[in-house]
Scaffold this active site. Structure first.
Site, PDB file in Angstrom:
ATOM      1  N   GLU A  91      -7.992  24.845  -4.915  1.00 21.03           N
ATOM      2  CA  GLU A  91      -7.944  23.545  -5.574  1.00 21.03           C
ATOM      3  C   GLU A  91      -6.689  22.834  -5.110  1.00 21.03           C
ATOM      4  OE1 GLU A  91      -5.896  23.069  -9.797  1.00 21.03           O
ATOM      5  OE2 GLU A  91      -7.161  24.848  -9.816  1.00 21.03           O
ATOM      6  N   LYS A 125     -10.398  27.706 -17.909  1.00 21.83           N
ATOM      7  CA  LYS A 125      -9.088  27.941 -17.308  1.00 21.83           C
ATOM      8  C   LYS A 125      -8.145  28.284 -18.457  1.00 21.83           C
ATOM      9  CE  LYS A 125      -5.340  25.325 -15.180  1.00 21.83           C
ATOM     10  NZ  LYS A 125      -4.984  24.049 -14.538  1.00 21.83           N
TER      11      LYS A 125
END
Length: 160
Positions: free
Chosen positions: A38, A121
């Site tokens: 990411e 997350k």
């Protein structure tokens, strides 16, 4: 790309003030076998980095945008070529891309899954460590968690 489950065990997070260095980092990670990365939107020219990395790595690369804070961030990241989004907390109304939504508490885990998160997350993971993650697994055995924040090489072994 249509992700329906997490196809990776490690997610690299790239952020920095030098866009060229960030791009080189993403490409080097891919060359070295890290299958998912990411690019944090806090990175200088993050959308440019995502666009260039997508061009270099092709349409099937697991390349995402992190630190997505709004629907507008998500739309710009998707336009740049992000295949998935990562948020530090709960963000409603995101486009139809897989999302790893940030959460810390059980209530936030419930909200993240209600918002359609592919995974949660666990952020910041350093607050509870692997023991906290294990405690969360009891009421949420089917929720995939991605611990992020304050994980060094030693802690990574414990999480794995």
């Amino acid at each position: 790309m249509n992700l329906t489950e997490l196809p990776f065990r490690t997610l690299a997070i790239v952020r920095g003030r030098d866009r060229d260095a960030a791009l080189r980092t993403v490409l080097t990670l891919a060359e070295e076998g890290i299958t998912a990365a990411e690019v944090s939107l806090t990175t200088t020219d993050a959308l440019w980095v995502i666009e260039q990395a997508r061009r270099e790595l092709g349409p099937d690369a697991l390349l995402g945008a992190g630190t997505v804070l709004s629907v507008e961030d998500a739309a710009r990241a998707a336009d740049a070529g992000a295949a998935f989004l990562v948020t530090p907390g709960l963000v409603a109304g995101l486009p139809e891309l897989p999302v790893l939504m940030g959460a810390l508490t059980p209530g936030e885990v419930i909200a993240a899954t209600a918002h359609g998160a592919l995974a949660v997350k666990l952020f910041p993971a350093l607050f509870g460590g692997p023991a906290y993650l294990n405690a969360l697994r009891a009421p949420f055995p089917d929720v995939p968690f991605v611990p992020v924040g304050g994980i060094d090489a030693t802690a990574a072994l414990a999480y794995l």
